[in-house]
Design a protein around this motif. Structure first.
Motif, PDB file in Angstrom:
ATOM      1  N   LEU A   7       0.733  -1.160   0.000  1.00 34.00           N
ATOM      2  CA  LEU A   7       0.000   0.000   0.000  1.00 34.00           C
ATOM      3  C   LEU A   7       0.755   1.194   0.000  1.00 34.00           C
ATOM      4  O   LEU A   7       1.648   1.320   0.723  1.00 34.00           O
ATOM      5  CB  LEU A   7      -0.449   0.186   1.316  1.00 34.00           C
ATOM      6  CG  LEU A   7      -1.293  -0.678   1.674  1.00 34.00           C
ATOM      7  CD1 LEU A   7      -1.836   0.001   2.734  1.00 34.00           C
ATOM      8  CD2 LEU A   7      -2.137  -0.933   0.627  1.00 34.00           C
ATOM      9  N   SER A   9       0.787   5.558  -0.130  1.00 36.65           N
ATOM     10  CA  SER A   9       0.067   6.732  -0.364  1.00 36.65           C
ATOM     11  C   SER A   9       1.017   7.777  -0.789  1.00 36.65           C
ATOM     12  O   SER A   9       1.786   8.238  -0.039  1.00 36.65           O
ATOM     13  CB  SER A   9      -0.621   7.159   0.848  1.00 36.65           C
ATOM     14  OG  SER A   9       0.123   7.094   1.904  1.00 36.65           O
ATOM     15  N   THR A 304      -3.537   0.573  -9.092  1.00 36.71           N
ATOM     16  CA  THR A 304      -3.380   1.918  -8.537  1.00 36.71           C
ATOM     17  C   THR A 304      -3.413   2.978  -9.629  1.00 36.71           C
ATOM     18  O   THR A 304      -3.882   4.085  -9.426  1.00 36.71           O
ATOM     19  CB  THR A 304      -2.086   2.053  -7.721  1.00 36.71           C
ATOM     20  OG1 THR A 304      -1.057   1.376  -8.407  1.00 36.71           O
ATOM     21  CG2 THR A 304      -2.264   1.467  -6.354  1.00 36.71           C
ATOM     22  N   PHE A 315      -8.375   4.683  -1.848  1.00 37.77           N
ATOM     23  CA  PHE A 315      -8.194   3.412  -2.547  1.00 37.77           C
ATOM     24  C   PHE A 315      -8.225   2.310  -1.498  1.00 37.77           C
ATOM     25  O   PHE A 315      -7.485   2.361  -0.520  1.00 37.77           O
ATOM     26  CB  PHE A 315      -6.839   3.437  -3.264  1.00 37.77           C
ATOM     27  CG  PHE A 315      -6.486   2.171  -3.984  1.00 37.77           C
ATOM     28  CD1 PHE A 315      -6.923   1.945  -5.286  1.00 37.77           C
ATOM     29  CD2 PHE A 315      -5.708   1.198  -3.370  1.00 37.77           C
ATOM     30  CE1 PHE A 315      -6.591   0.774  -5.961  1.00 37.77           C
ATOM     31  CE2 PHE A 315      -5.366   0.028  -4.046  1.00 37.77           C
ATOM     32  CZ  PHE A 315      -5.806  -0.183  -5.347  1.00 37.77           C
ATOM     33  N   SER A 385      -3.735   7.724   5.526  1.00 39.27           N
ATOM     34  CA  SER A 385      -3.940   6.291   5.299  1.00 39.27           C
ATOM     35  C   SER A 385      -4.100   5.568   6.637  1.00 39.27           C
ATOM     36  O   SER A 385      -4.920   4.666   6.774  1.00 39.27           O
ATOM     37  CB  SER A 385      -2.752   5.691   4.541  1.00 39.27           C
ATOM     38  OG  SER A 385      -2.639   6.276   3.269  1.00 39.27           O
ATOM     39  N   ALA A 423      -0.476   4.643  -5.559  1.00 38.47           N
ATOM     40  CA  ALA A 423      -1.781   5.256  -5.347  1.00 38.47           C
ATOM     41  C   ALA A 423      -1.524   6.658  -4.824  1.00 38.47           C
ATOM     42  O   ALA A 423      -0.799   6.835  -3.862  1.00 38.47           O
ATOM     43  CB  ALA A 423      -2.593   4.463  -4.341  1.00 38.47           C
ATOM     44  N   SER A 427      -4.538   5.119   0.977  1.00 30.85           N
ATOM     45  CA  SER A 427      -4.882   3.789   0.508  1.00 30.85           C
ATOM     46  C   SER A 427      -4.591   2.772   1.597  1.00 30.85           C
ATOM     47  O   SER A 427      -3.630   2.907   2.344  1.00 30.85           O
ATOM     48  CB  SER A 427      -4.087   3.466  -0.743  1.00 30.85           C
ATOM     49  OG  SER A 427      -2.737   3.812  -0.553  1.00 30.85           O
TER      50      SER A 427
END
Ligand SMILES: [Zn+2]
Length: 469
Positions: A7, A9, A304, A315, A385, A423, A427
């Motif tokens: 993940l 951000s 993404t 996301f 996030s 992303a 996210s």
């Protein structure tokens, strides 16, 4: 096998990143010209970050320019840039001009069908309790209650969302000992009552036939409710509150994800849950996109990228967890991940899992080190996030626990998951449970549980947006 994705951000909006890239590129070019070693080193780092951005956004022009920068600055610093040099010779020198400030296209607002299932008929104070009467009785699942504390303003907020409910007219609510009470059509289909106070309140409420009765637990109420004389059509006040959400059901196609108890397949379960989440969010007037809506294969980077193109506000990647068979009956629980730039923070387990999950279609991304990704992480986006992860986790657990026993909270976690790098919005990745655990797998396969899970996710999203508008 565990399937955690990664993940990330990166914090900018899509247009911001383009403008940002142009600036960074100019700065790097300046540093490079300076001849000063430490400035050339800064240029080198800038170019590498730009290269990452280019890969993520499929921007060939930027990729070429950044590779040129990496190679010329790297050579002057005696860094081995052979790999980049090789790649450079294979990229087109016909670089597209960098996007200037992107032109904001006017987005066509999606029409939301307004349901008129429940109508608010009256609002009154009686014996210190606030009574909201509807045309018919509201099922409890249509009511969502939650508390918030606004640290900045030092206010407690108690929020009641009545879904599928419409306001008939505007009401002004007053209570001598409560700072603010507001009632408004929050979304086309959601009526929201907010009680705000600087001290914590002991609020109690119940749904009694066609009424919602709220006892704010404040002494000596002197209160008045007056409908505003003119009856106006309910105003949907928060057009701006309609958000764009990209849901990412993990795996798909030949990549089935984890295979669990009774051969339950992760890719199916997460798709079903994502569909439920999408349905609920759309009902609330949000724009929702899914990276896949059937059993098709989607590359990690495409997921993404898709969120970036859609200019998503958040996301959310949805996965199911797994452990080897010998531990299957022991390990269960729901957890939510966010990517952090603290490289030491990930547990060994998270690192192992991320490694496993990351390998396949990340040729480009594996090319340069993890630190490069981490450099471009912005603290503010990481914080967002993390907040999103907490709101989701808390609401999923609270919702499921109302209907199921033994639901295990394995917490919000962070780690070096860099599969979803790129992303540009907050996210997170939700592991909805262990598909290898006998009880949890059976639940995950059932539509009633999937729906509850989806409700929890949606509540978490709403809560996040309320706190981070
Ligand atoms: Zn997975």
């Amino acid at each position: 096998m565990l399937r955690l994705l990664l993940l990330f951000s990166l914090l900018f909006s899509f247009s911001a990143i383009a403008a940002d890239s142009t600036k960074t590129l100019q700065r790097a070019d300046r540093f490079l010209k300076s001849g000063n070693k430490s400035e050339i080193f800064r240029a080198y780092n800038d170019y590498k970050n730009l290269y990452l951005t280019a890969v993520i956004n499929n921007d060939e022009g930027l990729r070429h320019r950044s590779l040129e920068g990496i190679v010329s600055s790297g050579k002057r610093l005696h860094i081995d840039v052979a790999k980049y040099d090789k790649e450079l010779s294979s990229t087109s020198s016909k670089s597209k001009p960098l996007p200037k400030k992107s032109i904001k296209k006017k987005e066509t607002k999606k029409k939301v069908t307004v349901s008129k299932r429940y109508m608010l008929r009256s609002v009154n104070w009686k014996d210190g309790r606030l009574i909201l009467r509807l045309n018919k009785s509201l099922p409890s699942k249509q009511l969502n209650y939650f508390k918030l504390y606004d640290k900045k303003r030092k206010k407690y907020r108690y929020v009641f969302d009545m879904h599928d409910t419409q306001l008939d007219k505007h009401y002004k609510l007053h209570h001598a000992n409560i700072q603010r009470i507001s009632l408004a059509q929050f979304r086309p289909n959601t009526l929201r009552l907010v009680i705000e106070h600087d001290k914590a309140l002991k609020i109690r409420f119940k749904l009694d036939r066609n009424a919602l009765i709220i006892n704010p637990g404040v002494k000596k109420p002197v209160e008045k409710t007056r409908p505003v004389k003119k009856v106006t059509a309910p105003v949907v006040h928060d057009r701006m509150m309609a958000k764009t959400i990209v849901l990412d059901p993990g795996h798909g196609g030949r990549d089935g994800g984890a295979v669990g108890y009774r051969k339950y397949r992760e890719k199916m379960v997460v798709l079903q849950i994502s569909r439920e989440v999408s349905k609920l969010l759309k009902k609330e007037g949000h724009k929702v996109y899914m990276t896949r809506s059937d059993d098709s294969a989607v590359k990690l980077q495409k997921r993404t990228q898709f969120a970036n193109i859609k200019k998503a506000d958040i996301f959310i990647s949805i996965h199911a967890n797994a452990v080897p068979k010998r531990n299957a009956h022991k390990v269960s629980g729901i957890e939510t991940y966010f990517l952090s730039n603290n490289t030491d923070s990930g547990s060994e387990r998270a690192k192992r899992v991320a490694k496993m999950e990351n390998s396949k279609d990340l040729k480009d991304v594996n090319f340069y080190g993890q630190t490069d990704f981490i450099n471009i992480l912005n603290r503010e986006k990481i914080k967002r996030s993390e907040r999103l992860a907490h709101d989701l986790q808390r609401n999923i657990l609270a919702t499921l626990k109302k209907s199921y026993k033994g639901v295990k909270d394995t917490g919000v976690r962070e780690g070096p998951f860099w599969v979803l790098v790129g992303a540009q919005m907050p996210s997170v990745l939700i592991e909805v449970g262990f598909i290898t655990h006998p009880t949890e797998a059976l639940r995950l396969g059932k539509s009633a549980y999937q729906k509850k899970m989806a409700e929890g996710i949606v509540q978490g999203i709403e809560q996040y947006f309320l706190k981070n508008p």
